[in-house]
Design a protein around this motif. Sequence first.
Motif, PDB file in Angstrom:
ATOM      1  N   GLY A  30       0.896  -1.034   0.009  1.00 54.92           N
ATOM      2  CA  GLY A  30      -0.080   0.018   0.081  1.00 54.92           C
ATOM      3  C   GLY A  30       0.797   1.316  -0.025  1.00 54.92           C
ATOM      4  N   TRP A  31       1.979   1.208   0.929  1.00 59.03           N
ATOM      5  CA  TRP A  31       2.832   2.292   0.978  1.00 59.03           C
ATOM      6  C   TRP A  31       3.444   2.690  -0.385  1.00 59.03           C
ATOM      7  N   ALA A  49       1.231   4.032  -3.192  1.00 58.73           N
ATOM      8  CA  ALA A  49       1.012   5.524  -2.968  1.00 58.73           C
ATOM      9  C   ALA A  49       2.054   6.534  -3.187  1.00 58.73           C
ATOM     10  N   SER A  97      -1.827   5.248   2.780  1.00 63.22           N
ATOM     11  CA  SER A  97      -1.854   5.051   1.161  1.00 63.22           C
ATOM     12  C   SER A  97      -3.602   4.974   0.928  1.00 63.22           C
TER      13      SER A  97
END
Length: 356
Positions: A275-276, A279, A314
């Motif tokens: 997720g990080w 993003a 994110s």
Amino acid sequence: LQKEGQWKLALHMAGLARTAGLEVDVTSYNACIRAASKGSWTLAISLLDEVSEKLLRPDIVGYADALGKQDAWNLALHLLARTCNPNGHLADAIVYSNVMSACERRGQWQMALTVFHGMRILRVLPDVVSCNTALNACGRGACWQLALSMPGEMHELGVLPDVVSYTGSIAQAVGHWRTVLDFMRCMNDQRTHLDDIGYTAAINTCVRSRQFSCGLAIVWEGEEHGVVRGVASLPWSCAVLNVKDPEVIHDVFKEAKFRLSEVRRHSSQELANLGWSSAVLGATCPAFHAELARQVIPQIAEFDTEELSLIAWSATGLGLPSCVAVTVQEELSRRIRSWRDFLEMPALARRRLVED
């Protein structure tokens, strides 16, 4: 009985045999010492001293292995000391490695390194296992100078470093990116390559040294060699190395989506890193984000605070469905309520809960 953990009963039966006047041979002593080491260090040391006084040959390797697994570092050191007295039996690299492991796993990294240096004084040739154990101790003690010199010293001793050796050294090579490249060249000469942990450590070193081009070269080298890496490794690498190419980013997350869907459940750490990474890179891959959300939502309670913050961050960007942000908010609210309930408990109840 000793193997089944009934060490007190095993020692009691041995005591009855001695009381009856039966001769206790070295095999019986070995069994007693192994049994005692599971519950009474002082008794095990006493029995070991008794064996040495009778000039019997104890099972040094077996004891060291058992003590290493039990992390009984005090007893392991005493065992090692007994091998150095006039009546002792010289320990080999296997014994030293097990003693070092017992020390290192109990946080006694200085003692583990002292034992390692003692091998040279006593002219015991280290093997790759004892060198790697010393490297683990270096990691615990942040002894980066020794860690970086270890592969060279191993070559001088005629010990060929393996993947674990180079990974241990690279993990301590913060700011020494040229040394990392030298290690990787040595590995290529040996026709061996880093694993996922080693490549991650090497990339981290390049990132901290602001050597992004070298880091990318390491990433693509790992891909060429077909290194088995975690589902989040490649996206994370591209994110920390500030990759800008839209086509590369698209292909990376297309592969990540495929790998996510191959396995129903991935660790919370991998999902948070994915997720990080998406993003940071501004990835626009709806299929990937849908699959990530499908796995994150059912596991949200398993995310630790740092992982939850990565998913929350994110979820505020483009890509992840809004249901992820709602789920994160609900989980945070639940944890805050639980913390309030904990603080409102009587002090004694809080203490008991922590102890349990």
